[in-house]
Design an enzyme around this catalytic site. Sequence first.
Site, PDB file in Angstrom:
ATOM      1  N   PHE A 183      39.740  44.047  35.722  1.00 30.16           N
ATOM      2  CA  PHE A 183      39.588  42.990  37.302  1.00 30.16           C
ATOM      3  C   PHE A 183      39.933  44.206  38.182  1.00 30.16           C
ATOM      4  O   PHE A 183      40.841  45.299  37.951  1.00 30.16           O
ATOM      5  CB  PHE A 183      40.807  42.225  37.940  1.00 30.16           C
ATOM      6  CG  PHE A 183      40.743  40.803  37.132  1.00 30.16           C
ATOM      7  CD1 PHE A 183      40.493  39.732  37.336  1.00 30.16           C
ATOM      8  CD2 PHE A 183      41.537  40.989  35.857  1.00 30.16           C
ATOM      9  CE1 PHE A 183      39.878  38.223  36.597  1.00 30.16           C
ATOM     10  CE2 PHE A 183      41.671  39.550  35.638  1.00 30.16           C
ATOM     11  CZ  PHE A 183      41.405  38.397  35.785  1.00 30.16           C
ATOM     12  N   ASP A 184      39.720  44.576  39.247  1.00 31.43           N
ATOM     13  CA  ASP A 184      39.655  45.399  40.297  1.00 31.43           C
ATOM     14  C   ASP A 184      40.717  44.918  40.975  1.00 31.43           C
ATOM     15  O   ASP A 184      41.123  43.782  40.599  1.00 31.43           O
ATOM     16  CB  ASP A 184      38.709  45.615  40.732  1.00 31.43           C
ATOM     17  CG  ASP A 184      39.121  46.480  42.839  1.00 31.43           C
ATOM     18  OD1 ASP A 184      39.705  47.281  42.104  1.00 31.43           O
ATOM     19  OD2 ASP A 184      38.423  46.111  43.410  1.00 31.43           O
ATOM     20  N   PHE A 185      41.921  45.348  41.480  1.00 31.06           N
ATOM     21  CA  PHE A 185      42.366  44.798  42.871  1.00 31.06           C
ATOM     22  C   PHE A 185      42.334  43.881  43.654  1.00 31.06           C
ATOM     23  O   PHE A 185      42.575  42.857  44.043  1.00 31.06           O
ATOM     24  CB  PHE A 185      44.019  45.829  42.266  1.00 31.06           C
ATOM     25  CG  PHE A 185      45.549  45.240  42.631  1.00 31.06           C
ATOM     26  CD1 PHE A 185      45.803  44.034  42.349  1.00 31.06           C
ATOM     27  CD2 PHE A 185      45.898  44.907  43.920  1.00 31.06           C
ATOM     28  CE1 PHE A 185      47.195  43.892  42.229  1.00 31.06           C
ATOM     29  CE2 PHE A 185      47.124  44.384  44.416  1.00 31.06           C
ATOM     30  CZ  PHE A 185      47.964  44.054  43.877  1.00 31.06           C
ATOM     31  N   ASP A 192      34.984  43.654  44.007  1.00 30.53           N
ATOM     32  CA  ASP A 192      34.660  42.719  45.043  1.00 30.53           C
ATOM     33  C   ASP A 192      33.762  43.904  46.116  1.00 30.53           C
ATOM     34  O   ASP A 192      33.183  43.370  46.093  1.00 30.53           O
ATOM     35  CB  ASP A 192      35.963  43.234  46.321  1.00 30.53           C
ATOM     36  CG  ASP A 192      36.811  44.151  46.479  1.00 30.53           C
ATOM     37  OD1 ASP A 192      36.965  44.932  46.053  1.00 30.53           O
ATOM     38  OD2 ASP A 192      36.310  44.674  48.044  1.00 30.53           O
ATOM     39  N   PHE A 223      35.246  42.101  37.383  1.00 31.46           N
ATOM     40  CA  PHE A 223      35.354  41.706  38.744  1.00 31.46           C
ATOM     41  C   PHE A 223      35.110  42.733  39.784  1.00 31.46           C
ATOM     42  O   PHE A 223      36.534  43.416  39.193  1.00 31.46           O
ATOM     43  CB  PHE A 223      35.758  40.567  38.961  1.00 31.46           C
ATOM     44  CG  PHE A 223      35.696  39.401  38.048  1.00 31.46           C
ATOM     45  CD1 PHE A 223      35.011  37.824  38.479  1.00 31.46           C
ATOM     46  CD2 PHE A 223      36.770  39.092  36.420  1.00 31.46           C
ATOM     47  CE1 PHE A 223      34.474  37.284  37.248  1.00 31.46           C
ATOM     48  CE2 PHE A 223      36.554  37.866  35.894  1.00 31.46           C
ATOM     49  CZ  PHE A 223      35.532  37.189  35.443  1.00 31.46           C
TER      50      PHE A 223
END
Length: 323
Positions: free
Chosen positions: A162-164, A284, A282
Amino acid sequence: MAYELDQRLVVGLASSALFDLTDPDRVFREQGELKYREFQREHEHAPLKPGVAFPFIKRLLSLNDIRPEDPPVEVVLLSRNDPDTGMRVMHSIEHYGLNITRAAFLQGRNPHKFIPAFSVNLFLSANAEDVNQAIAEGYAAGQVMHSDHVDDADDHELRIAFDFDGVLADDESESVYQETGDLKQFNAHESARIDVPHKPGPLKVFLDKLSEVQRLEEARAAADPSYVPKLRIAIATARGAPAHQRVINTMRSWGITVNEALFLGGVEKRRSLEVIKPHIFFDDQRSHLLATSGVLPSVHVPFGIANRSAASIGGDVASSDTV
């Protein structure tokens, strides 16, 4: 008694995320719905090829080996198809031995409306419009990007990255950087808030559920030394020091521990992710995903300030999800 989903990790996905729909989608676009229906009926028993999210879903379902009598993971098909033309998808699911028994066929309607009905923690589709609408209504969702990644069938781990900011956490800090473009201001903002946990982002509940499954694996391994845990969770963020401290303190406040954390300080994510080799990643921001999607399954989470312009949330639809 009704079968309860609330306490399980539930992923809802369109068939466009699970399977490669290139051929049927081409028929639909070029020849129309009637020919598409004929094509699907003629090929009803011809299994569809695995799609981008297939390796992730297959391994996710394998986590039910932890507790077969009360499986912690559920996958639900949410399809724009009608039940008749959707038969090929269900036959394909059976062909690959995927334990997916629950489905909603909606004949062209947006599937995100059924997210609460099935207690879905994450919705995946290749259809950008469906994902954008789900995010707009406050649901966790991601658009599966096109990828030519080839899965290693001998690899039985499940690695999720994951991106944060804008994914696990909200876009408060991302907004500071996007609005100022000044890394010093961003770092000063984060340093002043080191002990202030971030508010949850769209995929935080999904991470909670993954962490619950990880704890089940740890308990199973403690009771049965022959059991080897499969799930590994990583964070890969463009942050560097000192902004990393707020990330770690936020995760502590959430009671979640990840296996790896990459604080890259603006270095391209692709090269580090190629080392971890996640089965799904993932982020954004499309600019990051355009680099990663060529080498690993990647998902765009169209949330927050990085996705507010029409240009940044359109395009790159791998399929219209006619099936």
